[in-house]
Write an enzyme that holds these catalytic residues in place. Structure first.
Site, PDB file in Angstrom:
ATOM      1  N   SER A 138       0.891  -1.166   0.000  1.00  0.00           N
ATOM      2  CA  SER A 138       0.000   0.000   0.000  1.00  0.00           C
ATOM      3  C   SER A 138       0.923   1.208   0.000  1.00  0.00           C
ATOM      4  CB  SER A 138      -0.841  -0.006   1.280  1.00  0.00           C
ATOM      5  OG  SER A 138      -1.354   1.284   1.563  1.00  0.00           O
ATOM      6  N   TYR A 151      -1.523  -1.875  10.177  1.00  0.00           N
ATOM      7  CA  TYR A 151      -1.677  -2.066   8.730  1.00  0.00           C
ATOM      8  C   TYR A 151      -0.411  -1.592   8.009  1.00  0.00           C
ATOM      9  CZ  TYR A 151      -3.616  -1.571   4.002  1.00  0.00           C
ATOM     10  OH  TYR A 151      -3.846  -1.666   2.644  1.00  0.00           O
TER      11      TYR A 151
HETATM   12  N1  NAP Z   1      -8.408  -0.513  -2.091  1.00  0.00           N
HETATM   13  C1  NAP Z   1      -7.412   0.258  -1.775  1.00  0.00           C
HETATM   14  O1  NAP Z   1      -7.506   1.506  -1.845  1.00  0.00           O
HETATM   15  C2  NAP Z   1      -6.097  -0.335  -1.322  1.00  0.00           C
HETATM   16  C3  NAP Z   1      -5.047   0.533  -1.048  1.00  0.00           C
HETATM   17  C4  NAP Z   1      -3.844   0.003  -0.636  1.00  0.00           C
HETATM   18  C5  NAP Z   1      -3.666  -1.366  -0.537  1.00  0.00           C
HETATM   19  N2  NAP Z   1      -4.700  -2.190  -0.820  1.00  0.00           N
HETATM   20  C6  NAP Z   1      -4.492  -3.642  -0.685  1.00  0.00           C
HETATM   21  O2  NAP Z   1      -5.036  -4.311  -1.795  1.00  0.00           O
HETATM   22  C7  NAP Z   1      -5.381  -5.637  -1.415  1.00  0.00           C
HETATM   23  C8  NAP Z   1      -6.787  -5.948  -1.916  1.00  0.00           C
HETATM   24  O3  NAP Z   1      -7.719  -5.154  -1.228  1.00  0.00           O
HETATM   25  P1  NAP Z   1      -9.058  -4.603  -1.883  1.00  0.00           P
HETATM   26  O4  NAP Z   1      -8.947  -3.140  -1.938  1.00  0.00           O
HETATM   27  O5  NAP Z   1      -9.396  -5.351  -3.094  1.00  0.00           O
HETATM   28  O6  NAP Z   1     -10.078  -4.921  -0.676  1.00  0.00           O
HETATM   29  P2  NAP Z   1     -11.320  -5.906  -0.537  1.00  0.00           P
HETATM   30  O7  NAP Z   1     -12.296  -5.661  -1.623  1.00  0.00           O
HETATM   31  O8  NAP Z   1     -11.773  -5.757   0.881  1.00  0.00           O
HETATM   32  O9  NAP Z   1     -10.676  -7.353  -0.739  1.00  0.00           O
HETATM   33  C9  NAP Z   1      -9.906  -7.952   0.266  1.00  0.00           C
HETATM   34  C10 NAP Z   1      -9.724  -9.419  -0.064  1.00  0.00           C
HETATM   35  O10 NAP Z   1      -8.898 -10.008   0.945  1.00  0.00           O
HETATM   36  C11 NAP Z   1      -9.518 -11.217   1.375  1.00  0.00           C
HETATM   37  N3  NAP Z   1      -9.252 -11.506   2.777  1.00  0.00           N
HETATM   38  C12 NAP Z   1      -9.363 -10.680   3.841  1.00  0.00           C
HETATM   39  N4  NAP Z   1      -9.110 -11.340   4.976  1.00  0.00           N
HETATM   40  C13 NAP Z   1      -8.824 -12.632   4.609  1.00  0.00           C
HETATM   41  C14 NAP Z   1      -8.499 -13.808   5.332  1.00  0.00           C
HETATM   42  N5  NAP Z   1      -8.387 -13.815   6.677  1.00  0.00           N
HETATM   43  N6  NAP Z   1      -8.264 -14.949   4.648  1.00  0.00           N
HETATM   44  C15 NAP Z   1      -8.377 -14.971   3.299  1.00  0.00           C
HETATM   45  N7  NAP Z   1      -8.700 -13.896   2.560  1.00  0.00           N
HETATM   46  C16 NAP Z   1      -8.919 -12.731   3.214  1.00  0.00           C
HETATM   47  C17 NAP Z   1     -11.010 -10.952   1.222  1.00  0.00           C
HETATM   48  O11 NAP Z   1     -11.676 -12.199   1.091  1.00  0.00           O
HETATM   49  P3  NAP Z   1     -12.819 -12.783   2.041  1.00  0.00           P
HETATM   50  O12 NAP Z   1     -13.358 -11.666   2.859  1.00  0.00           O
HETATM   51  O13 NAP Z   1     -13.787 -13.370   1.067  1.00  0.00           O
HETATM   52  O14 NAP Z   1     -12.116 -13.824   2.837  1.00  0.00           O
HETATM   53  C18 NAP Z   1     -11.045 -10.179  -0.084  1.00  0.00           C
HETATM   54  O15 NAP Z   1     -11.064 -11.060  -1.166  1.00  0.00           O
HETATM   55  C19 NAP Z   1      -5.237  -5.703   0.113  1.00  0.00           C
HETATM   56  O16 NAP Z   1      -4.023  -6.352   0.431  1.00  0.00           O
HETATM   57  C20 NAP Z   1      -5.177  -4.246   0.519  1.00  0.00           C
HETATM   58  O17 NAP Z   1      -4.450  -4.055   1.712  1.00  0.00           O
HETATM   59  C21 NAP Z   1      -5.920  -1.708  -1.212  1.00  0.00           C
END
Ligand code: NAP
Length: 261
Positions: A138, A151
């Site tokens: 991130s 985080y």
């Molecule tokens: N969106 C942003 O602005 C942003 C910014 C910086 C970094 N990121 C990073 O990008 C990545 C994807 O996030 P996203 O934005 O797509 O968020 P999201 O829509 O909330 O997706 C998060 C994913 O992680 C999975 N997950 C969470 N806890 C888990 C667990 N205990 N075991 C297995 N799977 C788990 C969830 O699956 P289930 O709930 O189905 O298990 C879901 O598929 C993350 O690593 C996040 O930190 C996102």
């Protein structure tokens, strides 16, 4: 493409968008998260390509069975070309109100879950003498940010691990990239944990201004093609990375005034 890609976090947001991008390019996708119903929904939404998606549920917070799971998948599909560690969880709590068990929980999912999975797959990629491993950090994995202590720390730890992974495995023809998203409009802030370990439950303003998951996935695919060590994903907010590096005094003056990263 004809390759095999294993994607964690495939049930939502960036991971879900990547499932669609990979199957559109002819890859077989192993889609993982901790929610089988949501994985099945993503698979079904791939329509005529849904046969190319195989759902494998596992909890990143409990990877005790991960070696067995990886062995089963490798014996079924024969190889893994891309390992996309996308799954993760965010945080919305001040340090003074965050109990240590919550710091550990966030590390368990974002850091230990990710590296346990990567370590389970690595021997197969070494045997193949090929493969591309990606981890998702991130922009707050490059600097501290209010309400994100664990985080930010868990994401910063990933940089140390995956840079080392690259340096140790160049000789094995294994590529390693770290994805660095800014703001992407997903459910990440909704599921972020508060000081009680409960879901934050809302889409933050900053998040709402982010790029779409599909745009993020396209940028990531481009980064993979160009074999980038770091893949920056976002818009104007990415400027904070340069401010932190080049002009740290300015970063420390303004970072706590920004509403949501
Ligand atoms: N969106 C942003 O602005 C942003 C910014 C910086 C970094 N990121 C990073 O990008 C990545 C994807 O996030 P996203 O934005 O797509 O968020 P999201 O829509 O909330 O997706 C998060 C994913 O992680 C999975 N997950 C969470 N806890 C888990 C667990 N205990 N075991 C297995 N799977 C788990 C969830 O699956 P289930 O709930 O189905 O298990 C879901 O598929 C993350 O690593 C996040 O930190 C996102």
């Amino acid at each position: 493409m004809g390759k095999v890609a294993w994607i964690t976090g495939a049930s939502s947001g960036i991971g879900e968008a990547l499932v669609h991008e990979f199957v559109a390019r002819g890859a077989t996708v192993i889609a993982s998260s901790n929610d089988l119903d949501e994985l099945e929904r993503v698979k079904a939404e791939c329509g005529s390509k849904s046969m190319m998606v195989h759902c494998v549920m596992f909890d990143l917070a409990d990877t005790s069975e991960i070696n067995k799971t990886v062995e089963q998948i490798v014996s079924k599909f024969g190889r893994i070309d891309f390992l996309l560690n996308i799954g993760g969880i965010s945080q919305r709590a001040r340090i003074d109100e965050t109990p240590l068990w919550l710091d550990r929980k966030i590390f368990e999912i974002n850091y230990f879950g990710t590296i346990a999975f990567t370590k389970a797959v690595l021997p197969f990629l070494v045997r193949q003498q090929s493969g591309h491993i990606l981890a998702t950090s991130s922009i707050t994995g490059r600097f501290g940010f209010p309400l994100r202590s664990a985080y930010s720390a868990s994401k910063q730890a990933l940089h140390g691990f995956f840079e080392t992974l690259y340096l140790e495995n160049k000789k094995n023809n294994i590529k390693v990239s770290v994805i660095i998203p800014g703001r992407v409009r997903t459910a990440i802030s909704f599921h972020a944990l508060d000081s009680k370990g409960k879901e934050h439950g809302k889409l933050d303003d900053g998040q709402a201004k982010g790029i779409l998951p599909k745009q993020a996935a396209e940028i990531i695919i481009r980064g993979i093609r160009r074999n980038r060590r770091e893949i920056l994903v976002g818009k104007n907010e990415l400027i904070m990375l340069y401010i932190r590096r080049i002009c740290p005094w300015l970063f420390f003056r303004i970072a706590d005034k920004i509403k949501s990263m």
